[in-house]
Scaffold this motif. Structure first.
Motif, PDB file in Angstrom:
ATOM      1  N   ILE A   1       7.137  -9.166   3.086  1.00  0.00           N
ATOM      2  CA  ILE A   1       8.501  -9.138   2.313  1.00  0.00           C
ATOM      3  C   ILE A   1       8.825  -8.010   1.706  1.00  0.00           C
ATOM      4  N   ALA A   2       7.687  -6.827   1.448  1.00  0.00           N
ATOM      5  CA  ALA A   2       7.972  -5.357   0.998  1.00  0.00           C
ATOM      6  C   ALA A   2       6.839  -4.807   1.474  1.00  0.00           C
ATOM      7  N   ALA A   3       7.103  -3.345   1.837  1.00  0.00           N
ATOM      8  CA  ALA A   3       5.912  -2.587   2.253  1.00  0.00           C
ATOM      9  C   ALA A   3       6.201  -1.301   1.926  1.00  0.00           C
ATOM     10  N   GLU A   4       5.309  -0.555   1.173  1.00  0.00           N
ATOM     11  CA  GLU A   4       5.249   0.817   0.894  1.00  0.00           C
ATOM     12  C   GLU A   4       5.141   1.571   2.151  1.00  0.00           C
ATOM     13  N   PRO A   5       5.434   3.076   2.163  1.00  0.00           N
ATOM     14  CA  PRO A   5       5.401   3.632   3.191  1.00  0.00           C
ATOM     15  C   PRO A   5       3.981   4.026   3.693  1.00  0.00           C
ATOM     16  N   GLY A   6       3.578   3.748   4.987  1.00  0.00           N
ATOM     17  CA  GLY A   6       2.294   4.022   5.715  1.00  0.00           C
ATOM     18  C   GLY A   6       1.604   2.465   5.556  1.00  0.00           C
ATOM     19  N   ALA A   7       2.022   1.422   4.665  1.00  0.00           N
ATOM     20  CA  ALA A   7       1.477   0.103   4.771  1.00  0.00           C
ATOM     21  C   ALA A   7       1.010  -0.386   6.072  1.00  0.00           C
ATOM     22  N   THR A   8      -0.045  -0.987   6.075  1.00  0.00           N
ATOM     23  CA  THR A   8      -0.737  -1.480   7.353  1.00  0.00           C
ATOM     24  C   THR A   8      -1.409  -2.976   7.049  1.00  0.00           C
ATOM     25  N   LEU A   9      -1.648  -3.560   8.363  1.00  0.00           N
ATOM     26  CA  LEU A   9      -2.462  -4.860   8.227  1.00  0.00           C
ATOM     27  C   LEU A   9      -3.422  -4.701   9.460  1.00  0.00           C
ATOM     28  N   GLY A  10      -4.769  -4.828   9.124  1.00  0.00           N
ATOM     29  CA  GLY A  10      -5.854  -4.627  10.082  1.00  0.00           C
ATOM     30  C   GLY A  10      -5.981  -6.077  10.647  1.00  0.00           C
ATOM     31  N   ILE A  11      -5.928  -6.266  11.750  1.00  0.00           N
ATOM     32  CA  ILE A  11      -6.128  -7.524  12.711  1.00  0.00           C
ATOM     33  C   ILE A  11      -6.590  -7.258  14.030  1.00  0.00           C
TER      34      ILE A  11
ATOM     35  N   LEU B   1     -12.946   0.222  13.720  1.00  0.00           N
ATOM     36  CA  LEU B   1     -13.033  -0.551  15.044  1.00  0.00           C
ATOM     37  C   LEU B   1     -12.000  -1.400  15.260  1.00  0.00           C
ATOM     38  N   MET B   2     -11.126  -1.596  14.088  1.00  0.00           N
ATOM     39  CA  MET B   2      -9.888  -2.540  14.137  1.00  0.00           C
ATOM     40  C   MET B   2      -8.595  -1.845  14.303  1.00  0.00           C
ATOM     41  N   VAL B   3      -7.647  -2.678  14.744  1.00  0.00           N
ATOM     42  CA  VAL B   3      -6.567  -2.046  14.800  1.00  0.00           C
ATOM     43  C   VAL B   3      -5.687  -2.268  13.557  1.00  0.00           C
ATOM     44  N   TRP B   4      -4.789  -1.198  13.162  1.00  0.00           N
ATOM     45  CA  TRP B   4      -4.174  -1.347  11.952  1.00  0.00           C
ATOM     46  C   TRP B   4      -2.596  -1.035  12.207  1.00  0.00           C
ATOM     47  N   HIS B   5      -1.841  -2.276  11.839  1.00  0.00           N
ATOM     48  CA  HIS B   5      -0.587  -2.516  12.327  1.00  0.00           C
ATOM     49  C   HIS B   5       0.161  -1.752  11.199  1.00  0.00           C
ATOM     50  N   PRO B   6       1.299  -0.875  11.499  1.00  0.00           N
ATOM     51  CA  PRO B   6       2.277  -0.477  10.571  1.00  0.00           C
ATOM     52  C   PRO B   6       2.994  -1.799  10.152  1.00  0.00           C
ATOM     53  N   VAL B   7       3.492  -1.790   9.078  1.00  0.00           N
ATOM     54  CA  VAL B   7       4.442  -3.117   8.737  1.00  0.00           C
ATOM     55  C   VAL B   7       5.637  -2.821   7.899  1.00  0.00           C
ATOM     56  N   ALA B   8       6.685  -3.516   8.279  1.00  0.00           N
ATOM     57  CA  ALA B   8       7.988  -3.252   7.687  1.00  0.00           C
ATOM     58  C   ALA B   8       8.451  -4.874   7.176  1.00  0.00           C
ATOM     59  N   PRO B   9       9.316  -5.004   6.219  1.00  0.00           N
ATOM     60  CA  PRO B   9       9.807  -6.359   5.850  1.00  0.00           C
ATOM     61  C   PRO B   9      10.208  -6.831   6.997  1.00  0.00           C
ATOM     62  N   GLY B  10      10.066  -8.206   7.071  1.00  0.00           N
ATOM     63  CA  GLY B  10      10.509  -8.962   8.411  1.00  0.00           C
ATOM     64  C   GLY B  10       9.561  -9.110   9.448  1.00  0.00           C
TER      65      GLY B  10
END
Length: 267
Positions: free
Chosen positions: A83-93, A116-125
């Motif tokens: 629902i909100a993400a600061e610049p450069g925010a990621t999720l590791g999956i 070793l993980m993939v870090w996905h850049p994220v945005a609202p939605g």
């Protein structure tokens, strides 16, 4: 319709400034907002998560794995809507390359599991479904809604040196050392009605504007409504963003053209 009891939870990695409509109490860093599940939907838990630091690299078992490991609770599948993400925010999956159990253990012990993980850049939605066994971590600067099986089992593999227990034996026993499937990540920035997840334990739909009922797999019956913005009413009662409601008939609600919400029901 029932308004679910809401509880704000302080976390050292939480935030003192939250996205609207939430307001952190003065001097508190809120990391999670939990909603008490009603009896008729007790297998589902809804919460908001707000991060100022990376959370642990972790994994959850399936129901069968939890039983085999002697756990008293069920396993956990979950999903996230950013629902909100600061610049450069990621999720590791998931992982960039296949990782066997011994390599995963070594990487968890020396901290290179992050690399070793993939870090996905994220945005609202952005929407992600996280099956049991998926190694994952929520990065810093992310606010999201988490919908999950109502279970408290988390196996931490790596925690950045924080003084908390790790669960390497159980975690590695249930972890999938593989890439995250592309079809489980769906950006949902467009308007309209869409089923985001239709898993073995719960389903999630998103409605922006007026509902398009033919687009849903909702079978009828008990469900949760999570208002995101705009006008949603039942009779003379307005459903407020930041709350969560249980009801038995979605057609009792009136959606405004400006509204956005999530619907959640048991599979």
């Amino acid at each position: 319709m029932t308004l679910l009891t809401k509880r704000m939870v302080e976390k050292p990695w939480g935030k003192d400034t939250l996205p609207m409509p939430f307001v952190a109490p003065l001097g508190q860093r809120i990391g999670e907002v939990w909603f008490e599940s009603p009896p008729e939907l007790s297998s589902i838990l809804v919460k908001y998560i707000f991060t100022s630091e990376k959370l642990s690299v972790q994994v959850h078992p399936s129901d069968a794995q939890a039983a085999a490991l002697g756990e008293k609770d069920r396993g956990k599948e979950e999903c996230w809507l950013v629902i909100a993400a600061e610049p450069g925010a990621t999720l590791g999956i998931g992982f960039k390359q296949p990782v066997d159990a011994e390599a995963m253990r070594r990487a968890a012990l020396d901290g290179t599991i992050e690399d070793l993980m993939v870090w996905h850049p994220v945005a609202p939605g952005d929407f992600f479904y996280i099956p049991a066994g998926t190694v994952h971590a929520i990065g810093a600067g992310v606010s999201l809604i988490e919908i999950q099986q109502n279970s408290d089992i988390t196996y931490r593999l790596y925690d950045y040196g924080r003084p908390r227990e790790l669960h390497l034996d159980k975690g590695i026993a249930v972890a999938r050392g593989e890439a995250y499937a592309n079809g489980l990540h769906n950006p949902v920035h467009d308007d309209g009605t869409a089923t985001l997840a239709d898993g073995p334990f719960f389903a999630v739909a998103r409605i922006i504007g007026l509902p398009e009922w033919d687009s849903l797999t909702y079978p009828g019956g008990n469900l949760l409504v999570i208002p995101l913005r705009g006008t949603i009413n039942q009779a003379d009662t307005a459903l407020e963003p930041g709350d969560c409601y249980a009801l038995s008939d979605i057609h009792a609600l009136e959606f405004g053209a400006d509204s956005a919400s999530l619907l959640v029901w048991q599979a």
